[in-house]
Design a protein around this motif. Structure first.
Motif, PDB file in Angstrom:
ATOM      1  N   UNK A   1     -16.672-135.633-146.945  1.00 41.94           N
ATOM      2  CA  UNK A   1     -15.786-134.604-146.400  1.00 41.94           C
ATOM      3  C   UNK A   1     -16.595-133.364-146.057  1.00 41.94           C
ATOM      4  N   UNK A   2     -16.378-132.866-144.859  1.00 40.77           N
ATOM      5  CA  UNK A   2     -17.055-131.644-144.450  1.00 40.77           C
ATOM      6  C   UNK A   2     -16.239-130.446-144.909  1.00 40.77           C
ATOM      7  N   UNK A   3     -16.809-129.283-144.757  1.00 42.33           N
ATOM      8  CA  UNK A   3     -16.121-128.066-145.160  1.00 42.33           C
ATOM      9  C   UNK A   3     -14.841-127.878-144.355  1.00 42.33           C
ATOM     10  N   UNK A   4     -14.896-128.162-143.050  1.00 43.08           N
ATOM     11  CA  UNK A   4     -13.688-128.003-142.226  1.00 43.08           C
ATOM     12  C   UNK A   4     -12.627-129.035-142.606  1.00 43.08           C
ATOM     13  N   UNK A   5     -13.034-130.242-142.985  1.00 44.93           N
ATOM     14  CA  UNK A   5     -12.066-131.249-143.433  1.00 44.93           C
ATOM     15  C   UNK A   5     -11.379-130.800-144.716  1.00 44.93           C
ATOM     16  N   UNK A   6     -12.129-130.213-145.615  1.00 47.69           N
ATOM     17  CA  UNK A   6     -11.554-129.725-146.871  1.00 47.69           C
ATOM     18  C   UNK A   6     -10.570-128.590-146.614  1.00 47.69           C
TER      19      UNK A   6
END
Length: 55
Positions: free
Chosen positions: A16-21
């Motif tokens: 998970x990327x930061x934007x996904x989180x």
């Protein structure tokens, strides 16, 4: 931390990327707030309940 299972870790490309989180947190909080504070007048969907149809 001990590793007691045989489940392998996800590859870094699938993590998970930061934007996904951020999006997941926004999505969850949006649904929680909607259940706590429901709308009294929901937004219209564009469909009328019994009006005339456009040609």
């Amino acid at each position: 931390m001990g590793n007691c299972s045989r489940v392998e870790r996800r590859p870094s490309s699938e993590s998970a990327t930061n934007s996904n989180k951020k999006f997941a947190i926004f999505y969850a909080s949006y649904h929680v707030l909607n259940s706590v504070f429901p709308r009294s007048n929901p937004r219209p969907t564009g469909r009328s309940a019994g009006g005339s149809r456009c040609p």
